[in-house]
Design an enzyme around this catalytic site. Structure first.
Site, PDB file in Angstrom:
ATOM      1  N   GLY A  17      42.805  42.380  34.498  1.00  0.00           N
ATOM      2  CA  GLY A  17      42.827  42.526  33.042  1.00  0.00           C
ATOM      3  C   GLY A  17      42.638  43.987  32.664  1.00  0.00           C
ATOM      4  O   GLY A  17      42.048  44.307  31.632  1.00  0.00           O
TER       5      GLY A  17
ATOM      6  N   GLY B  81      43.686  45.792  29.067  1.00  0.00           N
ATOM      7  CA  GLY B  81      43.039  45.495  27.787  1.00  0.00           C
ATOM      8  C   GLY B  81      42.214  46.655  27.265  1.00  0.00           C
ATOM      9  O   GLY B  81      42.188  47.740  27.848  1.00  0.00           O
TER      10      GLY B  81
ATOM     11  N   ASP C 164      47.052  43.559  35.874  1.00  0.00           N
ATOM     12  CA  ASP C 164      47.127  42.841  34.598  1.00  0.00           C
ATOM     13  C   ASP C 164      48.358  41.950  34.671  1.00  0.00           C
ATOM     14  O   ASP C 164      49.239  42.155  35.516  1.00  0.00           O
ATOM     15  CB  ASP C 164      47.247  43.838  33.428  1.00  0.00           C
ATOM     16  CG  ASP C 164      46.794  43.221  32.116  1.00  0.00           C
ATOM     17  OD1 ASP C 164      45.701  43.568  31.633  1.00  0.00           O
ATOM     18  OD2 ASP C 164      47.531  42.369  31.566  1.00  0.00           O
ATOM     19  N   ILE C 165      48.422  40.992  33.753  1.00  0.00           N
ATOM     20  CA  ILE C 165      49.579  40.086  33.728  1.00  0.00           C
ATOM     21  C   ILE C 165      50.824  40.813  33.188  1.00  0.00           C
ATOM     22  O   ILE C 165      51.942  40.391  33.412  1.00  0.00           O
ATOM     23  CB  ILE C 165      49.232  38.822  32.904  1.00  0.00           C
ATOM     24  CG1 ILE C 165      50.189  37.678  33.196  1.00  0.00           C
ATOM     25  CG2 ILE C 165      49.142  39.132  31.416  1.00  0.00           C
ATOM     26  CD1 ILE C 165      49.681  36.329  32.758  1.00  0.00           C
ATOM     27  N   ARG C 166      50.571  41.939  32.486  1.00  0.00           N
ATOM     28  CA  ARG C 166      51.670  42.715  31.892  1.00  0.00           C
ATOM     29  C   ARG C 166      52.022  43.925  32.755  1.00  0.00           C
ATOM     30  O   ARG C 166      51.308  44.262  33.680  1.00  0.00           O
ATOM     31  CB  ARG C 166      51.257  43.226  30.509  1.00  0.00           C
ATOM     32  CG  ARG C 166      51.003  42.112  29.526  1.00  0.00           C
ATOM     33  CD  ARG C 166      50.235  42.624  28.319  1.00  0.00           C
ATOM     34  NE  ARG C 166      48.838  42.872  28.647  1.00  0.00           N
ATOM     35  CZ  ARG C 166      47.878  43.069  27.757  1.00  0.00           C
ATOM     36  NH1 ARG C 166      48.162  43.077  26.480  1.00  0.00           N
ATOM     37  NH2 ARG C 166      46.626  43.268  28.123  1.00  0.00           N
TER      38      ARG C 166
ATOM     39  N   TYR D 289      35.104  30.855  22.649  1.00  0.00           N
ATOM     40  CA  TYR D 289      34.886  32.106  23.391  1.00  0.00           C
ATOM     41  C   TYR D 289      33.406  32.241  23.774  1.00  0.00           C
ATOM     42  O   TYR D 289      33.059  32.498  24.928  1.00  0.00           O
ATOM     43  CB  TYR D 289      35.333  33.273  22.499  1.00  0.00           C
ATOM     44  CG  TYR D 289      35.060  34.648  23.039  1.00  0.00           C
ATOM     45  CD1 TYR D 289      35.703  35.121  24.180  1.00  0.00           C
ATOM     46  CD2 TYR D 289      34.177  35.506  22.369  1.00  0.00           C
ATOM     47  CE1 TYR D 289      35.451  36.405  24.640  1.00  0.00           C
ATOM     48  CE2 TYR D 289      33.941  36.787  22.825  1.00  0.00           C
ATOM     49  CZ  TYR D 289      34.577  37.230  23.962  1.00  0.00           C
ATOM     50  OH  TYR D 289      34.333  38.500  24.417  1.00  0.00           O
TER      51      TYR D 289
HETATM   52  N1  SER Z   1      34.602  41.890  20.252  1.00  0.00           N
HETATM   53  C1  SER Z   1      34.548  40.516  20.628  1.00  0.00           C
HETATM   54  C2  SER Z   1      35.204  39.659  19.634  1.00  0.00           C
HETATM   55  O1  SER Z   1      35.188  40.020  18.475  1.00  0.00           O
HETATM   56  C3  SER Z   1      33.131  40.081  20.799  1.00  0.00           C
HETATM   57  O2  SER Z   1      32.857  40.003  22.142  1.00  0.00           O
HETATM   58  O3  SER Z   1      35.691  38.619  19.961  1.00  0.00           O
END
Ligand code: SER
Length: 312
Positions: free
Chosen positions: A10, A13, A36-38, A143
């Protein structure tokens, strides 16, 4: 002494691009493989790169063996706002990639693994001011759920198999080299771009929404310091709270106005407001400061000056 060989998954990112550059400075360009996948982000093209899907355990194992990898930084994940649009997919990507890397770490006897957690582990039932390291933790986004579950799995692998996994609960991260993707704190990056381009920004969070934030330079330095600290100093195998500053959209706008006096901001809160309302306003990171010496350097105004200087 055995040389460490690092794989970053990753790496394209927001964190990955800068962490790759910083790790290459410390360990040597050829000892840090970005993946990365890209296709490779332009800033990653100066060193070894592999296209890799974080969900592909077979390809990851092959790469680890072929390159003699000793450490992995797993950064691939769906963030808070994107995750709410497809919760099952976010769970699958965030958890499966981590469990695969933890297994691979045990099997291939990796020396260290890094995996980021987030302030998103906290929820509405957590105390919002100076949120302690250990407190009520009931995340309300997929998340946050995946990050908290990941912290528990990391601790489990450390206790059961002695795997050296380390982690930080990052606040919102602000950077100019690479763009954030799909987070609730992304407004604090967009606002600088829009201030320079249009002198106007419409914020998707309300005026008085305070959130913990950090400049990327601090986050990268903190990550490397955590990873280089002697193992006996890492007393928490969950993730460490990490703090630098806390501000609202109104305050960041004010900080920008010191450089661009006619900058204006308006507010149109969307679904991300509810996510932000569940998160802490500020973080107590005493444990990180005491255990391995964490110290932040940037506050809101020094960050604003640096962001506008680099983007301008
Ligand atoms: N910056 C992140 C989000 O906003 C928080 O870990 O998802």
């Amino acid at each position: 002494m055995k040389t460490e060989k690092i794989l970053i998954i990753g790496a394209g990112g927001q964190i990955g691009v800068e962490l790759t550059q910083a790790l290459r400075n410390v360990y040597g360009v050829n000892n840090v493989i970005a993946s990365d996948i890209r296709e490779a982000h332009p800033l990653l093209q100066g060193g070894p790169y592999a296209m890799l899907n974080a969900m592909d355990a077979v390809a990851t194992l092959e790469l680890v063996r072929k390159e003699g990898i000793t450490q992995i930084y797993l950064l691939a994940a769906l963030l808070s706002a994107t995750g709410e649009k497809d919760p099952k997919r976010a769970w699958e990507i965030n958890m499966q990639s981590l469990l695969q890397i933890l297994d691979l770490g045990v099997q291939e006897k990796l020396t260290k693994i890094y995996w980021p957690s987030s302030i998103a582990v906290f929820g509405t039932t957590t105390p919002h001011d100076n949120t302690p390291q250990k407190t009520v933790i009931e995340p309300r986004t997929v998340y946050g759920i995946s990050k908290y579950a990941g912290e528990l799995w990391s601790q489990y692998y450390n206790q059961r198999w002695g795997l050296d996994v380390r982690s930080l609960r990052y606040p919102g991260l602000i950077s100019w080299k690479s763009a954030p993707g799909g987070g609730t704190t992304d407004y604090a990056v967009e606002i600088y771009h829009e201030a320079l381009k249009r002198k106007q920004y419409t914020c998707f969070l309300s005026e008085q929404t305070y959130l913990p934030m950090m400049y990327m330079d601090d986050a990268i330095r903190g990550t490397i310091e955590l990873m280089e600290a002697p193992a006996e100093k890492i007393k928490s195998r969950m993730a460490y709270n990490l703090s630098a500053m806390s501000f609202s959209p109104a305050e960041i706008a004010q900080s920008i106005r010191a450089h661009i006096p006619d900058f204006s901001i308006s507010y149109a809160p969307d679904f991300r407001q509810q996510i932000a309302d569940g998160w802490p306003k500020s973080i107590d990171d005493t444990a990180a400061r005491q255990d391995w010496g964490w110290q932040h350097k940037f506050d809101l105004d020094t960050m604003t000056a640096d962001m506008l200087h680099h983007l301008g």
